[in-house]
Design a protein around this motif. Structure first.
Motif: not given
Length: 260
Positions: A218-233
């Motif tokens: 959950e943390f790493v997902r939120e960190a990436l999204v918060g910095e403007g990334f879209v998670i693909d996989d």
């Protein structure tokens, strides 16, 4: 010998050859094959075989002197820039890249890649592509705004980072700050691939106990999204290794892209 106060990876360094022997060798007592060899290779092969991650420049910011995570991208990138924070890791890596006597033997990892791929390519062909692509190996300074100062790196199409963020981050703010720094190295729309160990507090190399920042999915997902990334996989695999060398609970693979 008793383990003392945990060391900080990018401050104190580690014995990079011993790290490879502990966690990535083909020795009978090396118990991390499923978690640290097969899981990364399977996920990287699947991701790159889809064909949407390609371009001119790939930057690798990973722990130690790893090679096996570069087999898949070397099929799609002719220019791989490998950045390390310690000279010892560079020396160990260059020993293999330059086929010097005494280099760590990666043949077992290469065979895993070829077996999963299901092709009859020879080991030398697969390793040769990595050697041909990885012509630039350099030291970086994570404390600088431009980590390669005074050299300015070309914007990357992709960054791969294996078990690196957790050993250079002391807390959540640090982790997010490094994600932001990685983002600054990417082109708009560029890809970031993270492989890491979740819920880990330490790992051992020889007589050194090295600090690790503990995080969950959950943390790493939120960190990436918060910095403007879209998670693909995103894939998570529970730990299979039985060893007191490290206390991670699971390994994670995340592929994301930077929004334009």
């Amino acid at each position: 010998m008793a383990f003392t106060t945990p060391k900080i990876y990018h401050v104190h360094g580690m014995d990079s050859r011993q790290h490879l022997e502990h966690y990535l060798s083909d020795k009978p007592d090396m118990v991390f094959q499923e978690d640290f060899l097969i899981f990364p290779i399977e996920n990287l092969m699947k991701t790159f075989s889809e064909g949407h991650i390609k371009g001119d420049v790939l930057i690798d910011l990973s722990i130690g002197s790893l090679i096996h995570h570069l087999y898949a991208p070397s099929e799609f990138f002719k220019n791989i820039i490998i950045l390390k924070v310690k000279d010892r890791c560079i020396l160990e890596l260059k020993r293999w890249l330059n086929t010097r006597t005494g280099a760590f033997e990666w043949g077992h990892a290469t065979k895993i890649h070829i077996d999963i791929e299901g092709k009859s390519a020879e080991l030398q062909d697969k390793e040769g592509k990595v050697r041909e692509a990885a012509q630039h190996v350099a030291k970086c300074d994570l404390n600088k705004q431009n980590i390669m100062d005074p050299v300015v790196l070309p914007p990357a199409d992709c960054i791969i980072s294996v078990c690196f963020l957790e050993v250079i981050s002391k807390d959540q703010d640090d982790y997010v700050r490094y994600i932001r720094k990685f983002s600054g190295l990417l082109k708009p729309g560029g890809h970031l691939i993270l492989l890491g160990c979740m819920n880990m507090t330490y790992f051992k190399v020889g007589n050194d106990r090295i600090h690790a920042f503990t995080y969950d999915e959950e943390f790493v997902r939120e960190a990436l999204v918060g910095e403007g990334f879209v998670i693909d996989d995103c894939n998570v695999k529970k730990r299979t290794a039985v060893s007191d060398l490290t206390d991670f609970k699971a390994v994670i693979f995340i592929a994301a892209h930077k929004e334009k």
